[in-house]
Design a protein around this motif. Structure first.
Motif, PDB file in Angstrom:
ATOM      1  N   GLU A 151       0.792  -1.294   0.091  1.00  0.00           N
ATOM      2  CA  GLU A 151      -0.037   0.040  -0.041  1.00  0.00           C
ATOM      3  C   GLU A 151       0.991   1.246   0.017  1.00  0.00           C
ATOM      4  O   GLU A 151       0.441   2.156  -0.747  1.00  0.00           O
ATOM      5  CB  GLU A 151      -1.062   0.129   1.260  1.00  0.00           C
ATOM      6  CG  GLU A 151      -2.134  -0.846   0.936  1.00  0.00           C
ATOM      7  CD  GLU A 151      -2.945  -0.981   2.255  1.00  0.00           C
ATOM      8  OE1 GLU A 151      -2.745  -0.132   3.218  1.00  0.00           O
ATOM      9  OE2 GLU A 151      -3.837  -2.061   2.328  1.00  0.00           O
ATOM     10  N   SER A 154       2.426   1.894  -3.422  1.00  0.00           N
ATOM     11  CA  SER A 154       1.650   2.182  -4.402  1.00  0.00           C
ATOM     12  C   SER A 154       1.691   3.499  -4.675  1.00  0.00           C
ATOM     13  O   SER A 154       1.053   3.985  -5.668  1.00  0.00           O
ATOM     14  CB  SER A 154       0.132   1.720  -4.064  1.00  0.00           C
ATOM     15  OG  SER A 154      -0.381   2.313  -2.977  1.00  0.00           O
ATOM     16  N   PRO A 158       1.893   2.844  -8.861  1.00  0.00           N
ATOM     17  CA  PRO A 158       0.178   2.840  -8.583  1.00  0.00           C
ATOM     18  C   PRO A 158      -0.172   1.386  -9.070  1.00  0.00           C
ATOM     19  O   PRO A 158      -1.154   1.194  -8.631  1.00  0.00           O
ATOM     20  CB  PRO A 158       0.065   3.998  -9.752  1.00  0.00           C
ATOM     21  CG  PRO A 158       1.346   4.833  -9.873  1.00  0.00           C
ATOM     22  CD  PRO A 158       2.206   3.879  -9.822  1.00  0.00           C
ATOM     23  N   ASP A 159       0.302   0.663 -10.026  1.00  0.00           N
ATOM     24  CA  ASP A 159      -0.140  -0.627 -10.193  1.00  0.00           C
ATOM     25  C   ASP A 159       0.407  -1.758  -9.429  1.00  0.00           C
ATOM     26  O   ASP A 159       0.315  -2.919  -9.814  1.00  0.00           O
ATOM     27  CB  ASP A 159       0.036  -0.999 -11.875  1.00  0.00           C
ATOM     28  CG  ASP A 159      -0.765   0.178 -12.867  1.00  0.00           C
ATOM     29  OD1 ASP A 159      -1.845   0.655 -12.312  1.00  0.00           O
ATOM     30  OD2 ASP A 159      -0.038   0.457 -13.889  1.00  0.00           O
ATOM     31  N   ILE A 160       1.377  -1.452  -8.274  1.00  0.00           N
ATOM     32  CA  ILE A 160       1.950  -2.367  -7.903  1.00  0.00           C
ATOM     33  C   ILE A 160       1.078  -3.455  -7.110  1.00  0.00           C
ATOM     34  O   ILE A 160       1.437  -4.692  -7.326  1.00  0.00           O
ATOM     35  CB  ILE A 160       2.861  -1.929  -6.585  1.00  0.00           C
ATOM     36  CG1 ILE A 160       3.811  -3.029  -5.960  1.00  0.00           C
ATOM     37  CG2 ILE A 160       1.994  -1.325  -5.414  1.00  0.00           C
ATOM     38  CD1 ILE A 160       5.107  -3.341  -7.135  1.00  0.00           C
ATOM     39  N   THR A 161       0.067  -3.155  -6.808  1.00  0.00           N
ATOM     40  CA  THR A 161      -1.014  -4.301  -6.216  1.00  0.00           C
ATOM     41  C   THR A 161      -1.532  -5.319  -7.206  1.00  0.00           C
ATOM     42  O   THR A 161      -1.722  -6.378  -6.902  1.00  0.00           O
ATOM     43  CB  THR A 161      -2.240  -3.804  -5.604  1.00  0.00           C
ATOM     44  OG1 THR A 161      -3.030  -2.801  -6.616  1.00  0.00           O
ATOM     45  CG2 THR A 161      -2.121  -2.846  -4.499  1.00  0.00           C
TER      46      THR A 161
END
Length: 165
Positions: A151, A154, A158-161
C-alpha cells in the motif's frame, strides 16, 4: 501523437542501459525507429542533460554510459513523487515476498533508479534496498506487514497491487 521529452530521455536511458553504444548515430537511429523525431543537436543536449559520457570498455573501445546515481537525481524530484511515479510505472515488472524480504523485478538497467526512489520514499516498513541490474532486494523491518508495504509503495508504484506474485 508526439512523444514527450521525458519519453525520449527514458528511451535514451534504456538504449544505453541495454546495449553497447559507441556512437550518437546509433542512439539517433534507434530513437527514430521507435518513432521519435529529433535532430543530432537535440540528442547531444539530451546526452549532456543525462550526464552520459563515453568511457573505456576495457577492450580498447569507448562506450556510452550513464553515471548510476545521476539518473535518479535528474529524473526524480526531491520529494520522490511526480516524475518518479512515471519512471517506476514504466520499469517495475513484479514484486514477490518471502518472509521479511521482497524482490522487485525491473526492466534491465532500471533497478538502481527504482531502488533510489524506494529508499527516498522513506517507507517505514523497509529497512533498505540493494539493487542489481534488473532486481531490487527490499529488506523489510521485523514488524513490517507485506500488505502495508505494498500500500505504501503504491504511492510511487500505482499498479503495484496488480504486480504482486
Amino acid at each position: 501523437m508526439a512523444k514527450s521529452k521525458n519519453d525520449r530521455l527514458m528511451a535514451i536511458r534504456e538504449i544505453i542501459a541495454t546495449r553497447d553504444i559507441a556512437s550518437q548515430e546509433e542512439i539517433l537511429s534507434d530513437l527514430v525507429s521507435r518513432g521519435f523525431s529529433l535532430t543530432q543537436a537535440t540528442l547531444s543536449r539530451d546526452i549532456k542533460e543525462l550526464q552520459i559520457a563515453k568511457v573505456p570498455d576495457g577492450m580498447g573501445n569507448y562506450r556510452y554510459r550513464i553515471a548510476p546515481n545521476t539518473v535518479a537525481r535528474q529524473i526524480m524530484p526531491s520529494d520522490a513523487e511526480v516524475t518518479g511515479t512515471s519512471i517506476i510505472r514504466n520499469c517495475a515488472v513484479s514484486i514477490e515476498f518471502s518472509g521479511q524480504i521482497a524482490v522487485l523485478k525491473t526492466r534491465p538497467g532500471y533497478a538502481s533508479v527504482v531502488a533510489d526512489i524506494v529508499d527516498k520514499s522513506q517507507n517505514e516498513g523497509i529497512m533498505g534496498t540493494l539493487a542489481g541490474d534488473d532486481t531490487v532486494l527490499l529488506v523489510l523491518r521485523a514488524n513490517a506487514n507485506q500488505r502495508n508495504v505494498v500500500e505504501s509503495l503504491s504511492r510511487w508504484l500505482p499498479d503495484i497491487t496488480n504486480r504482486v506474485l
